[in-house]
Design a protein around this motif. Structure first.
Motif, mmCIF file in Angstrom:
data_model
loop_
_atom_site.group_PDB
_atom_site.id
_atom_site.type_symbol
_atom_site.label_atom_id
_atom_site.label_comp_id
_atom_site.label_asym_id
_atom_site.label_seq_id
_atom_site.Cartn_x
_atom_site.Cartn_y
_atom_site.Cartn_z
ATOM 1 N N LEU A 77 0.638 -1.244 -0.035
ATOM 2 C CA LEU A 77 0.096 0.161 0.153
ATOM 3 C C LEU A 77 0.814 1.284 -0.208
ATOM 4 N N LYS A 78 2.157 1.064 0.075
ATOM 5 C CA LYS A 78 3.133 2.351 0.058
ATOM 6 C C LYS A 78 2.851 3.061 -1.260
ATOM 7 N N GLU A 79 2.513 2.371 -2.250
ATOM 8 C CA GLU A 79 2.481 3.077 -3.362
ATOM 9 C C GLU A 79 1.359 4.230 -3.626
ATOM 10 N N LEU A 85 1.212 4.020 7.187
ATOM 11 C CA LEU A 85 1.173 2.686 7.966
ATOM 12 C C LEU A 85 1.826 2.834 9.271
ATOM 13 N N SER A 86 1.409 2.673 10.417
ATOM 14 C CA SER A 86 1.964 2.537 12.045
ATOM 15 C C SER A 86 2.786 1.331 11.912
ATOM 16 N N ALA A 94 1.038 -2.992 12.063
ATOM 17 C CA ALA A 94 1.260 -2.149 10.835
ATOM 18 C C ALA A 94 -0.461 -1.741 10.491
ATOM 19 N N ASN A 95 -1.177 -0.890 11.285
ATOM 20 C CA ASN A 95 -2.221 -0.662 11.169
ATOM 21 C C ASN A 95 -2.406 0.576 9.946
ATOM 22 N N MET A 98 -5.745 6.487 7.191
ATOM 23 C CA MET A 98 -6.244 6.851 5.731
ATOM 24 C C MET A 98 -7.332 8.245 6.211
ATOM 25 N N ARG A 99 -7.136 9.288 5.406
ATOM 26 C CA ARG A 99 -7.847 10.360 5.394
ATOM 27 C C ARG A 99 -8.254 10.694 6.758
ATOM 28 N N GLY A 100 -7.266 10.858 7.684
ATOM 29 C CA GLY A 100 -7.450 11.431 8.960
ATOM 30 C C GLY A 100 -7.966 10.292 10.082
ATOM 31 N N TYR A 101 -7.852 8.936 9.527
ATOM 32 C CA TYR A 101 -8.693 7.928 10.617
ATOM 33 C C TYR A 101 -7.633 6.788 10.579
ATOM 34 N N ASP A 102 -7.234 6.132 11.681
ATOM 35 C CA ASP A 102 -6.608 4.950 11.846
ATOM 36 C C ASP A 102 -7.434 3.638 11.440
ATOM 37 N N GLN A 103 -6.794 2.480 11.710
ATOM 38 C CA GLN A 103 -7.543 1.229 11.117
ATOM 39 C C GLN A 103 -8.962 1.348 11.817
ATOM 40 N N LYS A 104 -9.273 1.659 12.946
ATOM 41 C CA LYS A 104 -10.817 1.569 13.649
ATOM 42 C C LYS A 104 -11.660 2.441 12.496
ATOM 43 N N GLY A 105 -11.136 3.174 11.655
ATOM 44 C CA GLY A 105 -11.869 3.740 10.976
ATOM 45 C C GLY A 105 -11.646 3.579 9.514
ATOM 46 N N VAL A 106 -10.870 2.625 9.179
ATOM 47 C CA VAL A 106 -10.723 2.378 7.806
ATOM 48 C C VAL A 106 -11.123 0.887 7.556
#
Length: 727
Positions: A77-79, A85-86, A94-95, A98-106
């Motif tokens: 996903l680095k592309e 990624l954390s 490695a959560n 995206m758009r201001g949210y961590d993986q709880k919001g993705v």
């Protein structure tokens, strides 16, 4: 028919409109080195909602040099600019942000099935899917709760796994693929194989991959302790009982075992460099049964049904205890050494979705998605495991989304609504210290009661196709996220310093997060721009998000115990805005592109940054075939601005952070510089034998020292190699 990839139906195949669109839009990204396949034309019954989605999207193909040499799914996903990624570079922790949210919001999907991993609180989450079984990744940028459900606040990352036709050649009933990869900076070595076959009304594949990773060489010269042994099993079976039905049985086992750091999202605990070493065994098991039914005689029915079960388990044992003093070690005091923590999360549920495309009138086209889903999530842990309360959640939803268009006007209107319901239930008393304190204040019962919610999310989109090469859109959508079980019921000990103790305080009264997003964007597509066989695509979007009841943490006001403990609470209003831009140019002698993202986040009451993202990121790539040879050269770069974290937190500061500016989570405010990282690649695909492919990649070629948004030094110069052979 594979609902999320290619499949066959009794050896009679054809391309669908969705497949053709995806090929035209995305496949050219890696056309200079795309793996050639000799299969019959196929039916692609993929994500039907793609036909009525016009928001900003990205696709990563598994044929790119980075994907071919990736050691984790997250690395692929680095592309994509806008995704960070954390973590410290390993799969655990490695959560996705995206758009201001961590993986709880993705929202994370694998073959259309939600992957609800409740481990972000422990920073143990991630994507536990081996890169060798990934066919492609579709990224939907922005809120998408109507079709994708709760948790799709910042976007959706959909992983699509391999199918038999990815391996089989034309007119062959049996095929296989062997592959191996190596990278120097982490002593990574992998090997594996896939066998696929088809016979009459049956096709399937089975895959096994093994990976070994050692200490990770960082760009600052340090070596981060790490030792991983990863085994991955994957099988997929297709049954075609009739011409209009398909059954798909899929199983995945992922096992990551070895020695890792206890703290995975930053270099040390409590802002220090020290971190305990753990023997950690991470396992994820997934089983799913998918049924697709689409009778040719009835255009109203295109029905997909999923039944699935997922189990995620982490067992970790302390190998060191950095809190022990030298004297305690000399006296053979063990502390936490030998302590075993176990955490298990199980999820089972079902999903049913019907897609209808009808023409009720000669000048009217209508597409409709109608669906429903339900699942139960359970969490179990032993007494030593922190931040993993014994609890369960039930979630159910139903949704309707439709698109209306007419050839008389260059406009199409999409509207949808989804009804959500959840109930979260604890099944264990809270910690005795917290309970006794609450009992004295007559609020003990309030700490552990059932939480439930009913509500809807909506979306409206208007698309204007001005010319064959210009499309504009505007959309308004609302999204929803249920509080996690940890956020509501966590009662673990946070830290202990002498007589001072800090706890996580349960809060089952949390409101769910909600947001509303306005998005404006467009797409320019040109064919034969500079020559007879080139194409140019430009996409741009601006998004403006207001998040209500954003969930964060602060001290538990009221008593001395409260001032040292943390409790989840709702921030009234958080503002997120930004821009996404993507450009792709393809030619028989060149493939190039760039992606740009700018994201700003802050709490409206005090302008505190609420997400550890870099304000600006630009990624770019160029791939050039070397004329009359089977080789192609590539370059890719990622350019990021400095971090820009702000805070006006004036509460109690933990003893180890005295005199420092911190956030509500007691994280020290520290800015990390921007960076530019360059990768070079050489790809080979034999012209005499189309099934031999190899990639040599020099990652971080100039050994640039750079840091993640949380200050973790990233991987140094790394030589990566991969080779595969298919027959």
């Amino acid at each position: 028919m594979d609902i999320y990839g290619m499949c066959m139906l009794k050896k009679h195949f054809k391309y669908s409109g969705v497949a053709t669109a995806l090929c035209l839009l995305y496949t050219p990204i890696a056309s200079a080195h795309l793996e050639k396949t000799k299969t019959d034309p196929l039916t692609v019954i993929g994500h039907k909602y793609n036909e009525i989605e016009h928001n900003f999207q990205s696709t990563i193909e598994s044929s790119t040099p980075r994907a071919q040499t990736a050691s984790t799914a997250g690395e692929m996903l680095k592309e994509v600019a806008g995704i960070t990624l954390s973590g410290t570079g390993v799969t655990n922790g490695a959560n996705i942000l995206m758009r201001g949210y961590d993986q709880k919001g993705v929202k994370i999907l694998v073959d259309g099935i939600h992957q609800p991993l409740e481990n972000t609180m422990n920073n143990l989450g991630g994507v536990f899917l081996d890169p060798s079984v990934i066919k492609n990744i579709n990224v939907k940028h922005g809120s998408a709760s109507t079709v994708h459900g709760e948790g799709a606040m910042g976007g959706v990352v959909a992983f699509n796994t391999l199918d038999p036709q990815s391996i089989l050649e034309k007119n062959r009933n049996l095929g296989a693929k062997l592959f191996s990869s190596y990278s120097s900076a982490d002593r990574h070595f992998s090997y594996g194989g896939i066998i696929a076959g088809q016979h009459a009304l049956f096709s399937g594949l089975i895959s096994y991959t093994q990976r070994q990773r050692g200490p990770i060489l960082l760009a600052d010269g340090q070596k981060m302790d790490n030792n991983e042994s990863i085994n991955n099993y994957f099988a997929k079976i297709y049954l075609y009982p009739t011409n209009n039905q398909t059954f798909i049985l899929s199983t995945r086992h992922y096992d990551n075992s070895g020695e890792q750091r206890e703290v995975l999202h930053r270099m040390g605990g409590f802002g220090k460099n020290e971190s305990n070493q753990m023997h950690r065994d991470t396992q994820q098991k997934n089983y799913s049964l998918t049924h697709h039914y689409a009778p040719e005689s009835n255009s109203w029915i295109d029905l997909t049904t999923h039944l699935y079960y997922s189990q995620f388990n982490i067992e970790q044992t302390f190998l060191t205890d950095v809190k022990l003093t030298e004297r305690e070690r000399q006296n053979n005091i063990k502390g936490n050494i030998g302590t075993l923590e176990t955490r298990t999360q199980s999820t089972y549920g079902g999903k049913l979705e019907n897609y209808t495309s009808v023409t009720p009138h000669d000048h009217l086209n209508l597409s409709v998605i109608l669906g429903t889903e339900a699942y139960r999530q359970k969490m179990r842990s032993n007494e030593k495991a922190k931040n993993f309360p014994l609890a369960e959640m039930d979630y159910a939803a139903t949704w309707l989304q439709s698109t209306l268009s007419t050839p008389l006007l260059p406009l199409s209107l999409t509207a949808g609504v989804r009804y959500h319901y959840y109930k979260s239930t604890p099944n264990k008393d809270v910690d005795s210290v917290i309970y006794n304190h609450a009992e004295r204040n007559s609020d003990a019962s309030k700490l552990m009661h059932k939480a439930s919610y009913r509500g809807t999310t909506e979306n409206v989109k208007l698309t204007f196709t001005a010319t064959p090469w210009l499309q504009l859109y505007t959309s308004y959508s609302t999204a929803f996220r249920a509080p996690t079980l940890s956020e509501m019921f966590n009662d673990s000990l946070h830290f202990k310093r002498g007589y001072l103790k800090s706890y996580w305080i349960p809060n089952p009264y949390l409101n769910p997060e909600r947001n509303r997003t306005w998005e404006y964007g467009g797409k320019l597509t040109f064919q034969q721009l500079l020559s007879a066989n080139d194409a140019l695509e430009i996409k741009a979007a601006y998004f403006d998000t207001l998040s209500k009841d954003y969930i964060s943490y602060a001290e538990w006001i009221g008593t001395f115990l409260g001032k040292t403990s943390l409790k989840a609470y709702n921030i009234a209003n958080v503002y997120i805005e930004g821009v996404d831009i993507a450009l792709r140019y393809t030619h028989s002698w060149l493939s190039a592109g760039l992606s740009y993202n700018r994201t700003n986040t802050f709490q409206l009451t005090d302008s505190e940054t609420i997400s550890p993202v870099r304000p600006e990121i630009l990624t770019a790539f160029i791939q050039v075939p070397i004329a009359k040879t089977p080789f192609s050269l590539g370059w890719s770069g990622q350019f990021a601005s400095a971090t820009d974290t702000k805070s006006r937190y004036n509460g109690i500061v933990a003893p180890h952070n005295k005199g420092k500016d911190v956030t509500r989570l007691q994280e020290v405010i520290q800015q990390f510089p921007g960076y530019s990282v360059h990768d070079f690649s050489l790809s080979y695909q034999s012209k005499k034998n189309k099934d031999l492919q190899a990639t040599l990649m020099l990652a971080n070629a100039f050994n640039y020292e750079y840091f993640s948004t949380r200050g973790v030094p990233q991987e140094g110069r790394n030589i990566k190699m991969s080779v595969s052979y298919r027959w």
